[in-house]
Design an enzyme around this catalytic site. Structure first.
Site, PDB file in Angstrom:
ATOM      1  N   MET A   1       1.381  -1.521  -0.167  1.00 35.34           N
ATOM      2  CA  MET A   1      -0.052  -0.400  -0.381  1.00 35.34           C
ATOM      3  C   MET A   1       0.984   1.099   0.030  1.00 35.34           C
ATOM      4  O   MET A   1       2.028   1.581   1.177  1.00 35.34           O
ATOM      5  CB  MET A   1      -0.628   0.070   1.079  1.00 35.34           C
ATOM      6  CG  MET A   1      -2.316  -1.479   1.187  1.00 35.34           C
ATOM      7  SD  MET A   1      -1.504  -2.670   1.599  1.00 35.34           S
ATOM      8  CE  MET A   1      -0.793  -2.724   3.394  1.00 35.34           C
ATOM      9  N   CYS A   2       0.111   2.357  -0.975  1.00 34.66           N
ATOM     10  CA  CYS A   2       1.401   3.248  -0.897  1.00 34.66           C
ATOM     11  C   CYS A   2       0.598   4.224  -1.806  1.00 34.66           C
ATOM     12  O   CYS A   2      -0.496   4.025  -2.035  1.00 34.66           O
ATOM     13  CB  CYS A   2       3.041   3.025  -1.144  1.00 34.66           C
ATOM     14  SG  CYS A   2       3.412   3.107  -3.196  1.00 34.66           S
ATOM     15  N   ARG A   3       1.060   5.555  -2.303  1.00 37.67           N
ATOM     16  CA  ARG A   3       0.750   6.474  -2.801  1.00 37.67           C
ATOM     17  C   ARG A   3       1.924   6.712  -4.116  1.00 37.67           C
ATOM     18  O   ARG A   3       3.013   6.658  -3.281  1.00 37.67           O
ATOM     19  CB  ARG A   3      -0.074   8.011  -1.992  1.00 37.67           C
ATOM     20  CG  ARG A   3      -1.049   7.491  -1.132  1.00 37.67           C
ATOM     21  CD  ARG A   3      -2.305   7.276  -1.970  1.00 37.67           C
ATOM     22  NE  ARG A   3      -2.607   6.031  -2.497  1.00 37.67           N
ATOM     23  CZ  ARG A   3      -3.700   5.720  -3.079  1.00 37.67           C
ATOM     24  NH1 ARG A   3      -4.474   6.259  -3.524  1.00 37.67           N
ATOM     25  NH2 ARG A   3      -3.897   4.103  -2.831  1.00 37.67           N
TER      26      ARG A   3
END
Length: 254
Positions: A1-3
């Site tokens: 999960m990240c941006r």
């Protein structure tokens, strides 16, 4: 999960892309607006960019949250680039390898980021890992699911597979081995952006801020410009500074 976020276009400062926007990556590290899994991206960050007339990108990565790095502000204010990939990280397994696991990864002309996770990691990808040459496994930049995804992609790129095809084939193989995976991949080679929407949000903007004649591909919009467009799930995106092409991805069940 990240941006994560990629940019192609006329030269801009790093700050204009990740620090200055009201809802840019800096703010997305603690207050993302469209993140489906996880809420805080505080397990490191990284920026990769291309200098004029140099095909090999530079990187600045840290294991601390982006808001805790005081040196980034000065760097981002003065460095200008025509192509960039940046990410803030929410680790699948907290504490895995620190800065070495911070995205983007890099090799040759390529930068790479992964937003998502591999379901059943690490067991589900053991057969795919075993298919790689031993020297490539030993060269993994970190002991994380994203690092192995990168190794699988890089093997194809070094074998001559075109960037978009390499992303699509990598996503397909991982989805077969681990159907619960979320595989929003993002790669830049200095002239093109390639990305997949597979389990999380992905958007693109052409001709918006900070400059006309540009393309931005991001996990979520960094401002409220009405020209942002969402990429449908199970889609491959290929972009240059002035053009975006969307192609449906093959499903494992097809």
């Amino acid at each position: 999960m990240c941006r994560h976020l990629a940019y192609l276009g006329p030269p801009v400062t790093i700050s204009e892309l990740i620090l200055a926007p009201e809802h840019g990556l800096y703010r997305q590290s603690w207050a993302p607006r469209r993140q489906r899994y996880g809420t805080v991206n505080a397990d490191g960050f990284g920026v990769g960019w291309y200098a004029e007339d140099d095909p090999v990108p530079a990187r600045y990565r840290r294991q601390a949250p982006i808001w805790a790095d005081l040196g980034l502000t000065d760097l981002a204010r003065v460095v200008r680039t025509r192509a960039l990939l940046a990410a803030v990280r929410d680790a699948t397994l907290p504490g895995a390898d620190g800065e070495a696991a911070a995205l983007p990864f890099a090799a040759g002309p390529w930068l790479f980021s992964h937003n998502g996770s591999v379901g059943g990691w690490p067991g589900t990808l053991a057969p795919l890992a075993a298919s790689l040459p031993a020297e490539e496994l030993l060269a993994l930049p970190a002991r994380s699911d994203s690092a192995l995804v990168w190794a699988l992609l890089l093997h194809r790129l070094r074998s001559g597979t075109e960037l978009g095809s390499a992303l699509a084939e990598t996503v397909f193989d991982i989805a077969v081995a681990s159907p619960a995976s979320r595989l929003n991949l993002l790669a830049v080679d200095g002239a093109r952006i390639a990305a997949t929407a597979w389990g999380d949000s992905l958007w693109y903007l052409t001709g918006g801020t900070p400059t006309a004649g540009s393309t931005v591909v991001a996990s979520e919009p960094y401002d409220d410009d009405p020209r942002w467009r969402e990429v449908p799930d199970r889609t491959l995106l290929m972009a240059t500074s002035g053009d975006v092409l969307l192609t449906p991805l093959k499903e494992p069940s097809a």
